[in-house]
Design an enzyme around this catalytic site. Structure first.
Site, PDB file in Angstrom:
ATOM      1  N   LYS A 129       2.249  -3.489   7.445  1.00 14.38           N
ATOM      2  CA  LYS A 129       2.463  -3.787   6.006  1.00 14.38           C
ATOM      3  C   LYS A 129       3.844  -3.409   5.523  1.00 14.38           C
ATOM      4  O   LYS A 129       4.490  -4.009   4.902  1.00 14.38           O
ATOM      5  CB  LYS A 129       1.578  -2.830   5.093  1.00 14.38           C
ATOM      6  CG  LYS A 129       0.020  -3.226   4.925  1.00 14.38           C
ATOM      7  CD  LYS A 129      -0.018  -4.466   4.611  1.00 14.38           C
ATOM      8  CE  LYS A 129      -0.194  -4.523   3.148  1.00 14.38           C
ATOM      9  NZ  LYS A 129      -0.629  -6.000   2.368  1.00 14.38           N
ATOM     10  N   THR A 160       0.849  -1.189   0.004  1.00 13.56           N
ATOM     11  CA  THR A 160      -0.189   0.011  -0.078  1.00 13.56           C
ATOM     12  C   THR A 160       0.891   1.210  -0.008  1.00 13.56           C
ATOM     13  O   THR A 160       1.865   1.197   0.475  1.00 13.56           O
ATOM     14  CB  THR A 160      -0.919  -0.194   1.272  1.00 13.56           C
ATOM     15  OG1 THR A 160      -1.486   1.154   1.486  1.00 13.56           O
ATOM     16  CG2 THR A 160       0.091  -0.353   2.430  1.00 13.56           C
ATOM     17  N   ASP A 161       0.122   2.318  -0.261  1.00  8.83           N
ATOM     18  CA  ASP A 161       1.174   3.689  -0.449  1.00  8.83           C
ATOM     19  C   ASP A 161       1.266   4.182   1.114  1.00  8.83           C
ATOM     20  O   ASP A 161       1.917   4.935   1.443  1.00  8.83           O
ATOM     21  CB  ASP A 161       0.288   4.776  -1.233  1.00  8.83           C
ATOM     22  CG  ASP A 161      -0.938   4.934  -0.848  1.00  8.83           C
ATOM     23  OD1 ASP A 161      -1.612   4.321   0.189  1.00  8.83           O
ATOM     24  OD2 ASP A 161      -1.509   5.781  -1.471  1.00  8.83           O
TER      25      ASP A 161
END
Ligand SMILES: NC(=O)c1ccc[n+]([C@@H]2O[C@H](COP(=O)([O-])OP(=O)(O)OC[C@H]3O[C@@H](n4cnc5c(N)ncnc54)[C@H](O)[C@@H]3O)[C@@H](O)[C@H]2O)c1
Length: 366
Positions: free
Chosen positions: A171, A141-142
């Site tokens: 993450k 994810t960003d």
């Protein structure tokens, strides 16, 4: 590039994983797909109903933390590709209960890496053979890059990681493990960091489906803080296309940002969804009969439901993805504009009440 893939898709019953499986089987009908999913609150086998009868599709109910199960699947189905979506993904849940995020996102990814290394590299090596042809693609994810000020440049693959929530930290940890398994053991990995997705099968605790379903129940549309938080939105099928390109053309060991240069404040996106809903009810009079409680939208004024609520703890202000590398090196370009994507999404929710009404009784965390 592996020509005919046998894929293990973890988390394939979730929002993005399911869209990816449907996209993949439609566009690669010769490939085999095994989904491994623990069917948590976010996993829903109904998302995969249209491929259940496909001879090239197998569903396995199980946990990615079960390394023996993963090894067995890799061997029994001769899987050469892992596309790893399985995760705890809701930031608000990570604030109230981080344990599951550490288990699945960090230990679960470690378990997959261990199994992949053993089956694809170590066991052939012990028999004096070369490693099996393989790819481990990690879906990230960003949010691992942290938060941006309004005028900061968008995140590139060189941006230093600075995760702020237990979700993004878990993450980020998994991204580092994936990288380390390539660097240390030669596991052939790629990672993609994508912006916020939207589209069909999105669990109704996430912003866009929450707004749509709340409008249909004439319930308040909660906006955190001042509503000026900025997110970069991508239609979910364009994420699937990006991963496909990374698998087929990406360089092993590299990270690729996937995004659509599509930044919106939360308040603007909620207002847009209200406008699209108003227009849908205006153009299709049967909707007022099907959703008689949706009084505001029936009166062309869904916006009156917007309600500001206390901000989320540690709320990141802005995310923005610079996908220049993926665009230039892989030829990536999203196909859906935000206008068409949002309309498609609203229409999907209006046409699939059975899918989401069952989920609304579940334990939704706002
Ligand atoms: N949603 C977004 O906007 C977005 C953006 C960028 C990246 N991502 C990443 O994409 C991936 C998928 O996100 P999503 O929104 O589809 O998530 P989701 O919460 O909708 O789905 C997650 C899926 O993983 C399964 N799962 C959870 N724990 C598991 C375990 N221990 N073993 C096996 N399966 C398990 C769930 O049952 C569910 O089907 C995640 O890794 C997320 O970090 C999401």
């Amino acid at each position: 590039m592996i020509k005919n893939r046998n894929l293990l898709v973890t988390g394939g019953a979730g929002f993005i994983g399911a869209n990816y499986v449907l996209y993949w089987l439609e566009n690669h009908p010769q490939d085999k797909v095994v989904v491994l999913d623990a069917l948590t609150y976010a996993g829903n086998r109904a998302n995969l109903a249209s491929v259940e009868d496909n001879a090239n599709f197998t569903f396995m109910h199980g946990d990615i933390c079960d390394t023996n199960l993963v090894e067995t699947l890799l061997k029994e189905h001769q899987l050469d590709t892992i596309v790893h979506f399985a995760a705890e993904s809701h930031v608000d849940r990570s604030i109230t209960g981080p344990d599951a995020f550490i288990e699945t996102n960090i230990l679960g990814t470690y378990s997959l890496l261990k199994a992949a290394k053993k089956v694809w590299i170590d066991e052939p090596k012990a028999e004096g053979k070369s490693p099996l042809v393989h790819r481990f693609h990690h879906v990230s994810t960003d949010e691992v890059y942290g938060t941006l000020a309004p005028t900061d440049p968008a995140f590139t693959e060189q941006t230093a990681y600075a995760p702020n929530s237990p979700y993004s930290a878990s993450k980020a940890a998994s991204d580092h493990l994936v990288r380390a398994y390539h660097h240390t053991y030669g596991l052939e990995v790629t990672t993609s960091n994508c912006s916020n997705n939207y589209g069909p099968y999105h669990f109704p605790e996430k912003l866009i489906p929450l707004i749509i379903t709340n409008i249909l129940h004439n319930k308040p549309l909660p906006i955190y803080g001042d509503g000026q938080q900025i997110r970069d939105w991508l239609y979910v099928e364009d994420h699937a296309r990006g991963i496909e390109l990374v698998l087929n053309k990406g360089k092993v060991g590299e990270n690729y940002n996937i995004g659509g240069h599509n930044e919106w404040t939360n308040i603007d996106i909620v207002t847009l969804v209200c406008q699209v809903m108003n227009a849908q009810f205006e153009s299709d009079l049967t909707l007022a009969t099907r959703f008689p409680n949706a009084l505001s939208v029936i009166n062309d004024s869904a916006e009156e439901l917007i309600t500001f609520v206390s901000d989320r703890a540690g709320h990141d202000r802005r995310y923005a993805i610079d996908a220049t590398k993926t665009n230039n090196e892989l030829g990536y370009k999203p196909t859906e504009s935000f206008e068409t994507g949002i309309k498609k999404t609203v229409k999907w929710y209006l046409g699939n009440e059975i899918w989401w009404s069952d989920l609304l009784s579940a334990d939704i965390v706002l």
